[in-house]
Design a protein around this motif. Structure first.
Motif, mmCIF file in Angstrom:
data_model
loop_
_atom_site.group_PDB
_atom_site.id
_atom_site.type_symbol
_atom_site.label_atom_id
_atom_site.label_comp_id
_atom_site.label_asym_id
_atom_site.label_seq_id
_atom_site.Cartn_x
_atom_site.Cartn_y
_atom_site.Cartn_z
ATOM 1 N N SER A 8 1.057 -1.122 -0.005
ATOM 2 C CA SER A 8 0.029 0.056 -0.148
ATOM 3 C C SER A 8 0.681 1.319 0.008
ATOM 4 C CB SER A 8 -0.839 -0.012 1.416
ATOM 5 O OG SER A 8 -2.040 -1.097 1.126
ATOM 6 N N GLN A 9 1.993 1.283 0.716
ATOM 7 C CA GLN A 9 2.957 2.390 0.784
ATOM 8 C C GLN A 9 3.545 2.496 -0.539
ATOM 9 O OE1 GLN A 9 5.403 2.606 4.228
ATOM 10 N NE2 GLN A 9 4.231 0.913 5.105
ATOM 11 N N ARG B 22 2.126 1.766 -3.564
ATOM 12 C CA ARG B 22 1.224 2.404 -4.407
ATOM 13 C C ARG B 22 1.037 3.844 -4.050
ATOM 14 N NH1 ARG B 22 -2.689 1.376 -7.674
ATOM 15 N NH2 ARG B 22 -2.069 -0.873 -7.849
ATOM 16 N N ASP B 23 0.784 4.254 -2.752
ATOM 17 C CA ASP B 23 0.572 5.720 -2.556
ATOM 18 C C ASP B 23 1.910 6.460 -2.862
ATOM 19 O OD1 ASP B 23 -1.722 4.831 -1.245
ATOM 20 O OD2 ASP B 23 -0.963 4.769 0.684
ATOM 21 N N ASN C 3 1.761 6.943 -6.732
ATOM 22 C CA ASN C 3 0.790 7.867 -7.083
ATOM 23 C C ASN C 3 1.272 9.431 -6.724
ATOM 24 O OD1 ASN C 3 -0.775 5.596 -7.861
ATOM 25 N ND2 ASN C 3 -2.232 5.275 -6.018
ATOM 26 N N ALA C 4 2.082 9.485 -5.754
ATOM 27 C CA ALA C 4 2.410 10.928 -5.236
ATOM 28 C C ALA C 4 3.549 11.600 -6.059
ATOM 29 C CB ALA C 4 2.684 11.031 -3.803
ATOM 30 N N PRO D 149 -3.638 -3.242 -3.450
ATOM 31 C CA PRO D 149 -2.244 -3.143 -3.496
ATOM 32 C C PRO D 149 -1.608 -4.197 -4.225
ATOM 33 C CG PRO D 149 -3.022 -3.706 -1.274
ATOM 34 C CD PRO D 149 -4.461 -3.362 -2.194
#
Length: 465
Positions: A93-94, A96-97, A100-101, A139
C-alpha cells in the motif's frame, strides 16, 4: 596532492574530472582483476546456506570465533518470505501511495524489485485477500512484470563448474556434468548443492565423476536440506495436491479455471517443468516427492531387506513382490484411507515398499506423468562379481490401476512396458496391475503371478493385486 592533480590532468586531457576518475578506476580494477576474482572465490567458500556462514562472510570472523561470542542461531524457517499477511499489505500500500504521489513532485523510487518464491496473485490469497485479480485498487496490483529465475542449461552448468576448476584445479568429467544436468534439469540451487556436497561435504579431491554425483544426490535427498525440506512441506497444500496427484496417478487432470490457477501456483513454486505438460521439474524432485508422501507407508513395513538378497548378492524381486502381496492384503484399506493422495495411493504404497527394501543396496528410478496412465520403475541393484568387481542388476516394473468404469488395462500396459524395455535394452519386466473396481475378484483369486507375452514377443510376469 591528488586533489590538485585530478583537475589539472582533466584539463590537459580534455576530460571532466568525473570521466577521468571513472577511467582511472576502471584501469586499476582491470589490472587487479585476477586478484579480485581470487578474493571473491575465497570469500564465497564459507557460504553453505546457513546464517552463521553469512555472518562469517560479512564480518570476516571465523565460525569458531562467532560461536565463542555466543553464536547467531539459525532461521526458524527459511522456506517463507519475510513479508507476509498484514505486513505485506502495508508495504504494498505504501508503494502504491508513493508511486501515485510522484506526479506531485514528491521524491519516490521509480521502480522497486520484490523477490519472493511465488507470484503476486498467490500472496494476495495467502494474505487473506480475495483471489479475484480484477480489482485495480488492490495493493497487490502494483506489479508491472513478473520474472522467474530460469534454470541453467547444460553449457551454463559446465561454465559454472569450470570456474571451480580454474580456481582449484579439480575437474568435472563431461559425463558428470551431463549427469548433474539430467538430475537437476538446471535447477540453480540443486546444481550448486550437488557440487558443494561433493567438494566440501564428501571431500572428493580427485576428478569428479558420475559416481560422485550419484552419491551426492542420495546424500542430499536423505539429509532433506532446507530447500528440499521446504519442497516437502508444500506437498500438503491443497492446491499442490490437486496438481501433483494426477501426475503421480497418471490420470488426466481437471480442465476448469481454478485448476489452471493451481497449476500456475505449483509452477511458480518450481515443482513442475511447465504449465502444459505437467511434468515434475526434475528427477531429484520426482524422487523426493514420492519418498515424502510414502513416509507413512514405510512405518508399517517390518520386512528385513537382507532377507531378499540370496548368497550371490543379487536382488530377488519375485520374493519381494510376494511379500508385498501379503503386506497389501493386511494394510491396503488402512493405508489408502490415510493416504492424502487417494487417487495415487496404489502407486505411492508400492513405491514406498520397494524403496524400503531397495534403499541401502540399490537405487530406484521412477518415471510418471499426468495422462500417461502408468508409472515406470527401474531397480538398479549393486552386487559384487566373482572377482570383486561392482556389478549392476537392472529390473524394470510398470504400475497400472484398473479403475471403475474402465477396461482391463493389461493390453495397454504390455505395450507401454514394451516401449520402456526397448529404451532400457532389457529383455523382460514385471507389470503390476492394481484392481480398484468394486467388482474386483476376491483375494483368493488375486495376488498371483501369471505369464504374458508383450506385442514384441517378450515373456513377462504379471502380478495382479
Amino acid at each position: 596532492m591528488t586533489d590538485e592533480l585530478i583537475p589539472q590532468a582533466a584539463h590537459f586531457l580534455g576530460m571532466t574530472k568525473k570521466a577521468l576518475v571513472s577511467e582511472a578506476v576502471r584501469d586499476h580494477l582491470e589490472q587487479r582483476r585476477e586478484e579480485i576474482r581470487k578474493g571473491m572465490i575465497e570469500s564465497m567458500r564459507v557460504l553453505d546456506g546457513s546464517l552463521s556462514s553469512s555472518v562469517a562472510a560479512l564480518t570476516g570472523l571465523s565460525r569458531e570465533k562467532i560461536e565463542e561470542l555466543g553464536g547467531v542461531g539459525e532461521w526458524e524457517d527459511r522456506s517463507h518470505d519475510s513479508l507476509q499477511g498484514a505486513g505485506m499489505v502495508s508495504i504494498l500500500s505504501q508503494l502504491r501511495d508513493g508511486h501515485n504521489a510522484r506526479h506531485e513532485g514528491r521524491p519516490f523510487p521509480a521502480s522497486v524489485v520484490l523477490c519472493g518464491v511465488r507470484d503476486m496473485p498467490d500472496y494476495r490469497v495467502t494474505s487473506g485477500g480475495n483471489p479475484d485479480w480484477s480489482d485495480p485498487a488492490s495493493p497487490f496490483t502494483v506489479i508491472t512484470k513478473s520474472l522467474r529465475q530460469n534454470d541453467f542449461t547444460a553449457d551454463q552448468i559446465a561454465e559454472l563448474y569450470d570456474q571451480h576448476t580454474q580456481a582449484t584445479g579439480q575437474e568435472f568429467t563431461k559425463d558428470a556434468v551431463d549427469r548433474v544436468h539430467e538430475l537437476t534439469q538446471g535447477q540453480p540451487w540443486l546444481v550448486n548443492a550437488l557440487a558443494y556436497e561433493i567438494t566440501f561435504k564428501m571431500r572428493v579431491t580427485d576428478t569428479i565423476t558420475v559416481e560422485s554425483v550419484d552419491v551426492a544426490k542420495e546424500r542430499l535427498i536423505r539429509a532433506r536440506s532446507t530447500h528440499l525440506d521446504s519442497l516437502a512441506a508444500r506437498l500438503q497444500d491443497p492446491r499442490v495436491m490437486r496438481v501433483i496427484e494426477p501426475i503421480v496417478a497418471g490420470m488426466s487432470p481437471d480442465t476448469d479455471m481454478s485448476f489452471d490457477h493451481a497449476v500456475s501456483y505449483v509452477h511458480d513454486l518450481g515443482l513442475i517443468r511447465d504449465t502444459r505438460t505437467l511434468d515434475i521439474a526434475n528427477p531429484i524432485y520426482r524422487e523426493v516427492l514420492l519418498r515424502v508422501v510414502g513416509d507413512r507407508t514405510e512405518r508399517f513395513i517390518r520386512a528385513d531387506p537382507r532377507s531378499f538378497v540370496p548368497p550371490d548378492g543379487r536382488f530377488d524381486l519375485t520374493r519381494v513382490l510376494e511379500e508385498f502381496v501379503v503386506f497389501w492384503r493386511e494394510h491396503d484399506e488402512v493405508l489408502i484411507q490415510q493416504e492424502g493422495y487417494h487417487e495415487a495411493a496404489c502407486q505411492i504404497i508400492l513405491m514406498a515398499f520397494m524403496h524400503r527394501l531397495v534403499n541401502g543396496g540399490g537405487q530406484l528410478d521412477r518415471e510418471y506423468a499426468a495422462g500417461s496412465k502408468r508409472l515406470h520403475m527401474l531397480i538398479r541393484w549393486f552386487y559384487p562379481g566373482p572377482n570383486g568387481e561392482r556389478l549392476v542388476q537392472r529390473q524394470a516394473m510398470e504400475l497400472k490401476v484398473w479403475r471403475p468404469g474402465e477396461n482391463d488395462p493389461t493390453p495397454e500396459g504390455l505395450t507401454q512396458l514394451d516401449n520402456y524395455l526397448d529404451r532400457l535394452t532389457l529383455d523382460t519386466g514385471v507389470p503390476v496391475m492394481f484392481n480398484r473396481r468394486s467388482k474386483a475378484p476376491p483375494w483368493a483369486e488375486r495376488g498371483a503371478f501369471e505369464q504374458a507375452t508383450t506385442p514384441s514377443g517378450r515373456q513377462v510376469t504379471v502380478l495382479r493385486v
